[in-house]
Design a protein around this motif. Structure first.
Motif, PDB file in Angstrom:
ATOM      1  N   GLN A 325       0.854  -1.173   0.000  1.00 31.21           N
ATOM      2  CA  GLN A 325       0.000   0.000   0.000  1.00 31.21           C
ATOM      3  C   GLN A 325       0.902   1.239   0.000  1.00 31.21           C
ATOM      4  O   GLN A 325       1.733   1.377   0.901  1.00 31.21           O
ATOM      5  N   ARG A 399       2.556  -3.677   6.726  1.00 33.82           N
ATOM      6  CA  ARG A 399       2.129  -5.066   6.844  1.00 33.82           C
ATOM      7  C   ARG A 399       3.127  -6.050   6.259  1.00 33.82           C
ATOM      8  O   ARG A 399       3.444  -7.063   6.843  1.00 33.82           O
TER       9      ARG A 399
ATOM     10  N   THR B  64      -5.559 -11.260   5.103  1.00 33.17           N
ATOM     11  CA  THR B  64      -5.848 -10.094   4.259  1.00 33.17           C
ATOM     12  C   THR B  64      -6.526 -10.551   2.973  1.00 33.17           C
ATOM     13  O   THR B  64      -6.338 -11.690   2.523  1.00 33.17           O
ATOM     14  N   VAL B  71      -5.093  -3.562  -0.180  1.00 29.61           N
ATOM     15  CA  VAL B  71      -4.953  -4.744   0.662  1.00 29.61           C
ATOM     16  C   VAL B  71      -5.742  -4.449   1.937  1.00 29.61           C
ATOM     17  O   VAL B  71      -5.518  -3.436   2.586  1.00 29.61           O
ATOM     18  N   SER B  72      -6.689  -5.317   2.287  1.00 30.31           N
ATOM     19  CA  SER B  72      -7.543  -5.061   3.445  1.00 30.31           C
ATOM     20  C   SER B  72      -7.392  -6.166   4.474  1.00 30.31           C
ATOM     21  O   SER B  72      -7.338  -7.345   4.124  1.00 30.31           O
ATOM     22  N   GLU B  73      -7.346  -5.761   5.740  1.00 27.44           N
ATOM     23  CA  GLU B  73      -7.222  -6.735   6.820  1.00 27.44           C
ATOM     24  C   GLU B  73      -8.550  -7.434   7.052  1.00 27.44           C
ATOM     25  O   GLU B  73      -9.622  -6.859   6.841  1.00 27.44           O
TER      26      GLU B  73
END
Lengths: 436, 134
Positions: A325, A399, B64, B71-73
């Motif tokens: 991201q 992340r 994810t 990108v999403s948790e």
């Protein structure tokens, strides 16, 4: 309050996902999804509403001098390998810089005639560049006229290998596609006062400026017209395009396509730092090996001072489709774990994948049988030290940390520069000049 | 973009604030992301899931989903042990877009406390929350 293009209601009726970009509410993707949209531009065609882009018309006997002073591109030496001067009907890519060499915006400039040029700049930049050019007219007599046409111009991009076939069935005189029509050239105009008006008309009666340019790296056209014609032209192109695999495409596909084609997004990949040491140096007028420039322009001295110093921007490709991201804390890190820069753009090009040590695309002539790419993460990093092609670095967000390779090109076998004669329908191909 | 009224929200699942859904069946809770989440994310291209045997608290990140956009948790709607993950998503992450409550499920959880699922929202409460956000 965000602006909307005249096609906003049409996008809603097509169930587009809408997002704000450059001050406009724009389609991000349509129900077919960004992946299919990206692939359609490599195999069929995609139609994009790009009316958020800003257009400036500059004119007058001294306009060439103004542009040479403000643009990085040397308009006297810019066409082809022999570096011929820009001529009527041809277009070029360049940037506007501050005296410090920082990018104000980038542009495609189209030469209508000796005293008339059309500049396309980014969404929301019409006023900024109009003011910038106006402030540089001192000493030019008569002062060039600078007109921000942004709200009086509509634009659609028809991109993909089937674009010429679709256009041929919508043009009143398709034979104009058989005449020489090289990459970065255009025909026609949408304004009655232009001598080019009438040269390109579609079957719905719309007069357009038809330009063989784009922001996808694939074969295609940009169509400029009056805003009132947008809906009619969109419907015409979709009606003829559907059977050739043409689908509406949004900004997500536009972003992944342009990244794979190593094209910069202004204010993201180029911006408030010197416009040098990056993959877009063809927009700079290097004189040769000696390191100087072929002309003087705003920012030139700062660029030469920063050559080989400061920031270095490179394309990169990952080893699978995962991306990071992009944000202020996204970092590029060397093998020793030391931060060496930032990530400017990171997307997945879904049309490519690794095959051994190579990257291949769904359009690569030597792709293995049944090649079905999952996609590859790719983008641009801006480093504080030079890096060699093939070097492996890591990019990381909060992340994940991904290894990526420094590249000099990304999606191979792009179609943008293919001769138009090879892209025409069979009946027109016979009358086309195979060398153009 | 679909209107909320065009999205599917089955009555037989519970909904979490972060747009996961949870369905209790025979002492095991199946978890996925709902139709609103998949519509907002767009084409899902990659999924990172935990290993069978991993344990998580309620609200903890368990993986994810990566779409063309972001990108999403993924967050645990209930605490417990992972007893199955949807391995079909490795090759076909688009199943989440195509069938978010069916073939696009993510994980199966043996909950520490079965009644924890009742702390999640029912369809009406979740829809009211979505409309408020809208």
């Amino acid at each position: 309050m965000s602006k909307q293009t005249p096609l906003y209601d049409l996008h809603l009726s097509l169930k587009a996902q809408i997002a704000e970009f450059g001050g406009y509410e724009m389609p991000l993707w349509y129900p077919s999804g960004a992946r299919r949209e990206h692939l359609a531009v490599l195999t069929g065609a995609g139609l994009f509403d790009t009316s958020h882009m800003a257009v400036i018309h500059v004119s007058g006997p001294r306009v060439f001098d103004l542009l040479q002073h403000c643009l990085t591109k040397d308009l006297d030496r810019c066409i082809g390998k022999s570096r011929l001067p820009l001529s009527p009907g041809r277009a070029a890519y360049g940037a506007f810089l501050t005296p410090e060499g920082h990018t104000i915006d980038d542009t495609v400039i189209s030469m209508l005639d000796e005293e008339n040029f059309m500049l396309v700049v980014n969404a929301g930049m019409g006023a900024t560049i109009t003011n910038h050019l106006s402030s540089e007219t001192e000493g030019l007599s008569p002062a060039p006229a600078i007109e921000n046409l942004s709200d009086r111009m509509g634009k659609l991009d028809l991109q993909g290998p089937k674009s010429a076939i679709i256009l041929a069935s919508t043009l009143e005189k398709p034979e104009i596609l058989c005449e020489p029509f090289p990459f970065f050239s255009f025909k026609g105009h949408f304004d009655e006062s232009s001598p080019l008006y009438g040269d390109v008309r579609l079957s719905d009666g719309s007069h357009i400026l038809l330009s063989r340019t784009g922001y996808t790296g694939e074969f295609g056209f940009e169509l400029y017209m009056k805003p009132v014609r947008l809906e009619s032209v969109w419907r015409l192109l979709m009606k003829e395009g559907e059977r050739h695999g043409c689908i509406p495409c949004g900004l997500a596909a536009r972003d992944s396509l342009r990244t794979g084609a190593v094209l910069p997004l202004s204010h993201q990949d180029i911006g408030d730092w010197p416009f040098i040491n990056h993959p877009w140096e063809q927009a700079l007028p290097f004189a040769g090996d000696e390191g100087g420039f072929t002309k003087t322009f705003i920012g030139d001295e700062a660029l030469l001072r920063n050559r080989g110093k400061g920031f270095f921007t490179y394309p990169f490709a990952g080893f699978d489709l995962r991306k990071v991201q992009v944000g202020p804390d996204t970092a590029a890190v060397n093998s020793g774990g030391r931060r060496i820069g930032t990530v400017l753009t990171c997307v997945t090009d879904v049309a490519i994948d690794r095959e051994g040590t190579r990257i291949i695309s769904i359009n690569s002539p030597d792709r293995p049988e049944g090649f079905r790419p999952k996609g590859l993460c790719c983008g641009f990093v801006r480093l504080t030290e030079p890096a060699k092609r093939g070097a492996i670095i890591e990019i990381k967000d909060g992340r994940r940390s991904l290894p990526v390779m420094i590249m000099d090109d990304l999606r191979p076998d792009r179609t943008a520069r293919r001769p138009i004669s090879s892209m025409l329908p069979a009946d027109l191909r016979r009358s086309a000049d195979p060398n153009k | 973009m679909k209107e909320i009224s065009e999205l599917l929200f089955p009555d037989d699942v519970f909904y979490a604030e972060d747009h996961e859904w949870a369905r209790l069946d025979g002492g095991v809770i199946t978890v996925g992301i709902n139709d609103y989440a998949q519509d907002q994310l767009g084409d899902i291209v990659y999924v990172e899931l935990p290993r069978v045997g991993d344990t998580f608290e309620k609200g903890e990140e368990f993986g994810t989903v990566e779409s063309v956009k972001a990108v999403s948790e993924l967050y645990m709607p209930v605490g417990g042990e992972i007893v199955a993950v949807n391995t079909d998503l490795e090759d076909s992450p688009e199943l989440i877009n195509q069938s978010p409550y069916g073939d696009g499920w993510l994980i199966k959880v043996k909950p520490d406390d079965e009644t924890e699922i009742e702390e999640l929202m029912d369809k009406e409460t979740y829809l009211a929350m979505l409309k408020e956000e809208d």
